[in-house]
Design a protein around this motif. Structure first.
Motif, mmCIF file in Angstrom:
data_model
loop_
_atom_site.group_PDB
_atom_site.id
_atom_site.type_symbol
_atom_site.label_atom_id
_atom_site.label_comp_id
_atom_site.label_asym_id
_atom_site.label_seq_id
_atom_site.Cartn_x
_atom_site.Cartn_y
_atom_site.Cartn_z
ATOM 1 N N ILE A 173 2.062 7.245 -2.153
ATOM 2 C CA ILE A 173 1.925 5.983 -2.424
ATOM 3 C C ILE A 173 0.391 5.655 -1.795
ATOM 4 O O ILE A 173 0.160 5.809 -0.532
ATOM 5 N N ASN A 174 -0.503 5.201 -2.537
ATOM 6 C CA ASN A 174 -2.030 5.305 -2.315
ATOM 7 C C ASN A 174 -2.307 6.571 -1.471
ATOM 8 O O ASN A 174 -2.345 7.616 -2.571
ATOM 9 N N TYR B 82 -0.542 7.662 1.179
ATOM 10 C CA TYR B 82 0.337 8.059 1.981
ATOM 11 C C TYR B 82 1.470 8.443 1.424
ATOM 12 O O TYR B 82 1.907 8.189 0.215
ATOM 13 N N GLY C 130 6.318 -3.667 -5.177
ATOM 14 C CA GLY C 130 5.693 -2.603 -4.143
ATOM 15 C C GLY C 130 6.297 -2.804 -2.800
ATOM 16 O O GLY C 130 5.848 -1.753 -2.016
ATOM 17 N N ILE D 34 3.535 2.436 5.459
ATOM 18 C CA ILE D 34 2.780 2.731 4.478
ATOM 19 C C ILE D 34 2.807 1.363 3.659
ATOM 20 O O ILE D 34 1.850 1.234 3.040
ATOM 21 N N ASP D 35 4.079 0.856 3.399
ATOM 22 C CA ASP D 35 3.983 -0.624 2.737
ATOM 23 C C ASP D 35 2.877 -1.259 3.256
ATOM 24 O O ASP D 35 1.963 -2.071 2.336
ATOM 25 N N THR E 229 -0.899 -0.425 1.793
ATOM 26 C CA THR E 229 -1.025 -0.272 0.435
ATOM 27 C C THR E 229 -1.687 -1.334 -0.232
ATOM 28 O O THR E 229 -1.530 -2.483 -0.087
ATOM 29 N N MET F 113 -1.015 -5.078 -1.770
ATOM 30 C CA MET F 113 0.430 -5.444 -1.447
ATOM 31 C C MET F 113 0.511 -6.989 -1.470
ATOM 32 O O MET F 113 -0.352 -7.675 -0.894
#
Length: 235
Positions: A79-80, A82, A97, A118-119, A122, A125
Motif C-alpha cells: 500500500i503506497n 508500505y 481505503g 499504514i492507513d 497513505t 486518505m
C-alpha cells in the motif's frame, strides 16, 4: 518543511507527524492540545453480533494471551510504499481505503496496530473517514486537520522517510485494551538503517480495535536490535 501554502501551525503538525504514520497521532494531539476542552467519554463499548463474536464484522473472538509468534497465515499487500498485513483476524473490511474490522484477539490487535500507521500514511486518505472508523479518544478530532492539508505536501514530506514493519511486541492485552509496540526500520531518509519502536494504544470500541488518541503520548523510541521483539515483516 512544508510549502508556504500551509499555515505555520499546520506545517508543524504535518512535519512532526509524517516520519512514520503513528507519529501523526502524536503530532496532531500535541499541537492541538490547546484547542481541546473537556475530555469526552470514550469508554470502550462492544456491540456483540453472535454468541462467539463481539466484532462488528462477526469475526470470532480469540486468544488474548500475549502473542509471542507472528500472526498465522498473514498475507502482505503493498500500500503506497508500505507492506500491509492481513489475516483471519482482520481486516475484514476496507472503506474508502481505510482498513478496519479486526477480531477481539491478540492477533487481531497486532494486525490492527500494524495497519493503522499504514492507513495514516497513505496519500489521498480520507482522514475524516479514518478517524470515524479507527480512532477513539479526546485527541481524535485533531487528526481531521490532516484532511485540509494539500496531498502533494503530504507526499513530499513522507517520501524521504520510508520505513517498513520489521517486528512487534505485545506489552499488555485484555478484552478492552491492548498496548502493542510496532517496530519500523527506516530504509530512506536521515535515519536509514535504524529502528524505532512505536507504542500503539488500542481500545476495543464499538466492535473493533481503535487507536486511542490522548494527550501525553509516548514518543517513538530508538531500538538498537530486535532481541526483545517478535520479528515480523513482509518486505
Amino acid at each position: 518543511m512544508a510549502r508556504s501554502n500551509g499555515s505555520p501551525r499546520r506545517a508543524t503538525l504535518i512535519a512532526s507527524a509524517l516520519v512514520v504514520g503513528v507519529i501523526i497521532v502524536a503530532g496532531a494531539v500535541l499541537t492541538g492540545r490547546a484547542l481541546l476542552g473537556d475530555e469526552t467519554d470514550t469508554s470502550p463499548t462492544a456491540r456483540p453480533t453472535s454468541a462467539d463474536s463481539s466484532s462488528k464484522c462477526d469475526l470470532p473472538d480469540g486468544d488474548l494471551e500475549k502473542l509471542t509468534e507472528p500472526p498465522a497465515d498473514v498475507e502482505w499487500e503493498l500500500i503506497n510504499t508500505y507492506a500491509l498485513p492481513s489475516g483471519a483476524a482482520g481486516p475484514a473490511e476496507e472503506t474508502a481505503g481505510v482498513h478496519h474490522c479486526y477480531g477481539r484477539s491478540s492477533e487481531g490487535a497486532v494486525l490492527a496496530a500494524a495497519s493503522f500507521a499504514i492507513d495514516l500514511s497513505t496519500p489521498g486518505m480520507d482522514y475524516r473517514q479514518l478517524v470515524d472508523l479507527r480512532v477513539a479518544g479526546p485527541g481524535a478530532a485533531q487528526l481531521e486537520a490532516l484532511a485540509d492539508f494539500p496531498e502533494a505536501d503530504l507526499v513530499e514530506l513522507t517520501a524521504p522517510n520510508v520505513s517498513q514493519i520489521v517486528a512487534f511486541r505485545v506489552d499488555s492485552i485484555s478484552e478492552d485494551q491492548a498496548l502493542i509496540q510496532i517496530v519500523h526500520r527506516y530504509s530512506t531518509g536521515p535515519a536509514a538503517g535504524t529502528f524505532a519502536a512505536f507504542p500503539v494504544d488500542l481500545r476495543w470500541d464499538d466492535g473493533d480495535w481503535k487507536y486511542y488518541a490522548a494527550e501525553g503520548l509516548t514518543a517513538p523510541v530508538p531500538v538498537a536490535n530486535l532481541t526483545s521483539f517478535v520479528e515480523w515483516s513482509g518486505a
